[in-house]
Design a protein around this motif. Structure first.
Motif, PDB file in Angstrom:
ATOM      1  N   LEU A 129     -76.321 -11.659  30.455  1.00 55.11           N
ATOM      2  CA  LEU A 129     -75.592 -11.438  31.721  1.00 55.11           C
ATOM      3  C   LEU A 129     -74.304 -10.668  31.479  1.00 55.11           C
ATOM      4  O   LEU A 129     -74.231  -9.497  31.812  1.00 55.11           O
ATOM      5  CB  LEU A 129     -75.337 -12.757  32.460  1.00 55.11           C
ATOM      6  CG  LEU A 129     -74.882 -12.614  33.900  1.00 55.11           C
ATOM      7  CD1 LEU A 129     -75.904 -11.907  34.760  1.00 55.11           C
ATOM      8  CD2 LEU A 129     -74.538 -13.967  34.493  1.00 55.11           C
ATOM      9  N   ARG A 130     -73.266 -11.291  30.962  1.00 55.01           N
ATOM     10  CA  ARG A 130     -72.050 -10.623  30.485  1.00 55.01           C
ATOM     11  C   ARG A 130     -71.581 -11.457  29.290  1.00 55.01           C
ATOM     12  O   ARG A 130     -71.795 -12.655  29.250  1.00 55.01           O
ATOM     13  CB  ARG A 130     -70.931 -10.642  31.549  1.00 55.01           C
ATOM     14  CG  ARG A 130     -71.199  -9.867  32.812  1.00 55.01           C
ATOM     15  CD  ARG A 130     -70.036 -10.031  33.801  1.00 55.01           C
ATOM     16  NE  ARG A 130     -69.750 -11.422  34.091  1.00 55.01           N
ATOM     17  CZ  ARG A 130     -70.394 -12.167  34.993  1.00 55.01           C
ATOM     18  NH1 ARG A 130     -71.365 -11.637  35.712  1.00 55.01           N
ATOM     19  NH2 ARG A 130     -70.081 -13.436  35.179  1.00 55.01           N
TER      20      ARG A 130
ATOM     21  N   MET B 199     -72.346 -17.058  30.108  1.00 56.16           N
ATOM     22  CA  MET B 199     -73.153 -18.280  30.066  1.00 56.16           C
ATOM     23  C   MET B 199     -72.387 -19.398  29.343  1.00 56.16           C
ATOM     24  O   MET B 199     -72.397 -20.546  29.773  1.00 56.16           O
ATOM     25  CB  MET B 199     -74.492 -18.047  29.340  1.00 56.16           C
ATOM     26  CG  MET B 199     -75.225 -16.787  29.715  1.00 56.16           C
ATOM     27  SD  MET B 199     -75.519 -16.587  31.476  1.00 56.16           S
ATOM     28  CE  MET B 199     -76.786 -17.788  31.734  1.00 56.16           C
TER      29      MET B 199
ATOM     30  N   GLU C 239     -64.041 -15.311  31.074  1.00 51.62           N
ATOM     31  CA  GLU C 239     -65.110 -15.715  32.007  1.00 51.62           C
ATOM     32  C   GLU C 239     -64.835 -17.086  32.625  1.00 51.62           C
ATOM     33  O   GLU C 239     -65.300 -17.366  33.724  1.00 51.62           O
ATOM     34  CB  GLU C 239     -66.471 -15.701  31.308  1.00 51.62           C
ATOM     35  CG  GLU C 239     -67.063 -14.287  31.139  1.00 51.62           C
ATOM     36  CD  GLU C 239     -67.521 -13.644  32.447  1.00 51.62           C
ATOM     37  OE1 GLU C 239     -67.696 -14.366  33.440  1.00 51.62           O
ATOM     38  OE2 GLU C 239     -67.699 -12.413  32.474  1.00 51.62           O
TER      39      GLU C 239
END
Lengths: 227, 80
Positions: free
Chosen positions: A56-57, A61, A93
């Motif tokens: 995803l990036r 996660m 994140e």
């Protein structure tokens, strides 16, 4: 001094960090990402690597892992939390640090020694380090620091820039910016300076058999400051 | 319901992957390709019959995980 290193699936600098922390006097515990409780810690480290395969990036996660709620609570109550490389990506994140690490400007994986200028010494991570610059190792594909104009204003207003890519003498220019990072940023703090994220790996520079020992300066200083 | 979402980089954000793809296309003889931007596509199968409710949930998923709003925009492009 008690420390904890969180291991995510795909972390690969967790054991190097364990060796480094123990070498300079921390009693370190390895903590699995699926655990819920954090051991009693003076310092928590999110290590480098490729957590969850960078799906995803990078760090996206891992930021939702079970252990992260305890890590977030620890940091929000003033605990010292450090993220190196992928750990830095995880911190952005989780929104504990502003901005994001984008793919390197020239679309290449970079693995080399760089110099970073210490931009702020009024914190427990860099207080009392005499050297103006440190020679540290970087190894990343996504280290191009980026944030919105509003975030940058806040970062600068609160003196949150920790490290800047520089030359050996501490001069900041585009020639020593390896990845296109905004303003040559290699590491930032949160407002309270208890959370540090940085792309360089101090744990790779702690032995004369490796390519330098400036990481030793960082860890020796850190353990003294946290005492 | 099946909800389709695309996530794209904001216009102001550099896209090195897109640039490399563009260069490769140019190298293959597609000389009229001026720019390529790479994004992500998600097809989410959600156990919800009400379209509005399903889209609201997916909107929440986008904000919390699928997109990073510092650099990305998202758009629900289809529900069936």
């Amino acid at each position: 001094m008690n420390s904890s290193v969180i291991t995510f699936p795909g972390s690969n600098c967790d054991r190097d960090m364990d060796v480094a922390l123990k070498k300079f006097g921390f009693k370190n515990k390895m903590v699995w990402h699926n655990d819920i409780e954090l051991p009693k810690s003076d310092l928590v480290v999110l290590p480098g690597g490729f957590s969850y395969g960078d799906y995803l990036r990078c760090g996206a996660m891992a930021s939702k892992s079970k252990i992260m709620q305890s890590v977030i609570n620890f940091a929000k109550s003033g605990g010292f939390l450090m993220g190196i490389c992928n750990g830095f990506q995880i911190l952005t994140e989780t929104k504990l640090l502003p901005g994001i690490l984008l793919r390197n400007k020239h679309a290449e994986f970079i693995c080399k020694n760089v110099f970073v200028k210490i931009n702020n010494t009024e914190n427990n991570y860099f207080k009392n380090i005499k050297k103006k610059t440190l020679e540290l190792h970087i190894a990343h594909n996504e280290g191009n620091y980026f944030c919105s104009n509003e975030q940058m204003k806040e970062i600068e207003d609160h003196n949150q820039i920790a490290l800047l890519y520089s030359d050996e003498n501490g001069e900041i220019n585009q020639n020593c910016n390896p990845n296109g990072a905004t303003k040559n940023i290699a590491g930032i703090f949160n407002k309270k300076k208890n959370i540090l994220g940085m792309m360089p790996h101090p744990e790779r520079m702690i032995d004369s058999a490796l390519s330098g020992e400036d990481g030793s300066i960082f860890f020796k200083n850190l353990v003294n400051n946290l005492k | 319901m099946k909800i389709k979402v695309i996530v794209t980089l904001k216009k102001s954000v550099l896209d090195p992957q897109g640039t490399v793809v563009q260069q490769a296309l140019n190298g293959m003889g597609f000389n009229n390709v001026n720019d390529v931007r790479q994004g992500k596509f998600f097809e989410i199968n959600i156990n919800e019959k009400d379209q509005k409710k399903a889209e609201e949930k997916v909107d929440e998923m986008c904000k919390k995980l699928l997109a990073n709003l510092v650099i990305e925009d998202y758009k629900i492009i289809g529900s069936q």
